[in-house]
Design an enzyme around this catalytic site. Structure first.
Site, short mmCIF file in Angstrom:
data_model
loop_
_atom_site.label_atom_id
_atom_site.label_comp_id
_atom_site.label_asym_id
_atom_site.label_seq_id
_atom_site.Cartn_x
_atom_site.Cartn_y
_atom_site.Cartn_z
NE ARG A 35 -4.29 -1.48 1.81
CZ ARG A 35 -5.12 -2.04 2.68
NH1 ARG A 35 -4.82 -2.06 3.96
NH2 ARG A 35 -6.25 -2.55 2.27
CE LYS A 199 -20.63 -14.72 7.22
NZ LYS A 199 -20.52 -13.47 7.99
N GLY A 355 -10.31 -8.60 -1.33
CA GLY A 355 -9.13 -9.12 -0.65
C GLY A 355 -8.69 -10.50 -1.07
N GLY A 378 -13.24 -3.35 0.39
CA GLY A 378 -14.59 -2.88 0.72
C GLY A 378 -15.07 -1.81 -0.25
P1 AMP Z 1 -14.77 -13.85 1.44
O1 AMP Z 1 -13.98 -13.04 2.41
O2 AMP Z 1 -16.22 -13.93 1.73
O3 AMP Z 1 -14.45 -13.51 0.01
O4 AMP Z 1 -14.29 -15.35 1.66
C1 AMP Z 1 -12.99 -15.79 1.42
C2 AMP Z 1 -12.77 -17.06 2.16
O5 AMP Z 1 -13.76 -18.00 1.79
C3 AMP Z 1 -11.44 -17.70 1.89
O6 AMP Z 1 -10.66 -17.65 3.04
C4 AMP Z 1 -11.79 -19.13 1.51
O7 AMP Z 1 -10.99 -20.09 2.15
C5 AMP Z 1 -13.21 -19.27 1.97
N1 AMP Z 1 -13.94 -20.26 1.19
C6 AMP Z 1 -14.06 -20.35 -0.14
N2 AMP Z 1 -14.78 -21.42 -0.50
C7 AMP Z 1 -15.13 -22.06 0.64
C8 AMP Z 1 -15.87 -23.22 0.92
N3 AMP Z 1 -16.39 -23.96 -0.07
N4 AMP Z 1 -16.05 -23.56 2.21
C9 AMP Z 1 -15.52 -22.81 3.19
N5 AMP Z 1 -14.82 -21.70 2.99
C10 AMP Z 1 -14.61 -21.31 1.72
#
Ligand code: AMP
Length: 397
Positions: A35, A199, A355, A378
């Site tokens: 950064r 999520k 991220g 974000g």
């Molecule tokens: P996000 O911050 O919502 O973009 O989520 C990123 C995280 O989601 C990463 O650390 C991944 O390891 C996790 N992730 C991706 N696919 C899966 C999955 N099928 N089950 C559990 N965690 C996951």
């Protein structure tokens, strides 16, 4: 607002809002200076023109005033090293010491103010506080895209104190906004958005907005299983947000109405536990056995997603296809990253934002094979949710 490349900073004191929210180790050393590096072209432009620089940044999330671990003094050595000159430090943002330090700054000198978030007025977007900050310089540059979704004093309110010919985006902010606008406002079609991560709830507004502009939305990662369960699938112990099942169904219906193809992964690599050494097998996503969880997309999904990506002219990627941090579950994310790189090589425009997809593209050493990798997690998300970012809007007034 003016363009930084046309501005001559000779004799000017430039107040630059940067995003120096970098990680530190236990001994308070910077462990990733990306950064800071990203902001140096803007700082160097001012210095090379014969101006002086006053840097403002937040650092971490201090709750009640100053806290040593969130002091920007810890990153001074790194900033000094990267700029090749000593950087002065004001232990407060608007007190007499800061005013004198800014007032006596000479051509070619750099002053960094303490963490703006030590003052509660920063996050309140306080007008008086912002005007006091503004008095320290005579031109304002916003180069903190990562904070552009915050209506804070140093990121947004402060801009009201500068006329349009004395405020501008820095080079980083300019590149980020141009990349995002290119995708959001003037995408060449077919436009494919690839969403993943843990999520659905984090990405709902983004999906809703993308339904108005994308041709294809690929959904992978943990968020995909909520969509399978919503359609009556058995998903074992895969991630699922039960309170979002209706919404997932609704999104699928809306997509159909708007003629947008939502592509869900046909199959998954499922594991008997969330572990690097778990037992694995391949499963159809409508019939994941009890006690097994989907941790990566399977080969059929990889093939189907890659084909769509390779036929796209614009690609937006936000969120990994699986638990790419573990080697056993990285193949889906890596294959999608490779497909995006290949499509880019054939002339598509690709923007990687958020991220974890940025971490993934770096892990697979493909950052220089895509069109743009965003630094603003974000902020990028909110941009694609269709929101107006206060840090951008304030500059255009
Ligand atoms: P996000 O911050 O919502 O973009 O989520 C990123 C995280 O989601 C990463 O650390 C991944 O390891 C996790 N992730 C991706 N696919 C899966 C999955 N099928 N089950 C559990 N965690 C996951």
């Amino acid at each position: 607002m003016v363009n930084i490349k046309d501005y001559n900073f000779k004799g000017k004191k430039a107040l630059i809002r940067v995003d120096f929210n970098v990680p530190l180790n236990d001994t308070m050393e910077v462990t990733d200076d990306t950064r800071i590096r990203a902001a140096t072209p803007t700082i160097q432009k001012v210095l090379n023109d014969g101006g002086s620089v006053i840097l403002m940044s937040h650092f971490g999330r201090p709750k009640k005033g100053p806290e040593d671990k969130y002091s920007l003094k810890h990153i001074l050595p790194t900033v000094s090293k990267l700029l090749g000159r000593e950087v002065k430090f004001a232990p407060n943002c608007i007190d007499a010491e800061a005013v004198v330090a800014a007032g006596t700054l000479k051509e070619g000198e750099v002053l960094m103010l303490e963490n703006t978030r030590f003052d509660p007025e920063e996050e309140e977007g306080d007008k008086v506080y912002a005007s006091e900050l503004a008095l320290l310089g005579n031109v304002y540059i916003n180069d903190a895209f990562g904070s552009a979704h915050r209506a804070h004093a140093s990121t947004a309110t402060i801009a009201e104190n500068f006329t349009s010919d004395n405020k501008m985006f820095g080079y980083l902010m300019d590149a980020e906004v141009s990349a995002a606008e290119k995708v959001l406002k003037s995408a060449e079609h077919p436009f494919t958005a690839i969403l993943g991560g843990a999520k659905v709830s984090d990405k709902i507004e983004m999906i809703e907005n993308l339904l108005n502009i994308a041709n294809n939305i690929i959904v992978g990662g943990g968020m995909a299983y909520t969509f399978f369960k919503a359609q009556g699938g058995q998903i074992g112990s895969s991630l699922c947000e039960d309170e979002k099942l209706d919404l997932a169904k609704e999104l699928l219906k809306k997509a159909k109405k708007k003629n947008v193809t939502i592509l869900l992964p046909f199959d998954s690599v499922v594991a008997d536990k969330f572990d690097a050494n778990a037992n694995t097998q391949i499963s159809n996503n409508m019939e994941i056995p009890e006690g097994w969880m989907g941790l990566d997309i399977g080969e059929k999904a990889i093939a189907a997603f890659s084909e769509v990506i390779l036929n796209s002219k614009t690609i937006l990627w936000n969120g990994p296809m699986g638990v790419f941090e573990l080697e056993k579950f990285e193949k889906g994310t890596k294959s999608i990253a490779l497909a995006i790189a290949e499509a880019t090589g054939k002339g598509a425009y690709s923007l990687i934002g958020g991220g974890d997809s940025v971490a993934a593209i770096n892990k697979f050493h493909l950052a220089d094979k895509v069109s743009y990798v965003s630094t603003g997690g974000g902020a990028m998300l909110e941009f694609f949710e269709g929101k107006i970012l206060p840090g951008i809007a304030a500059m255009k007034k």
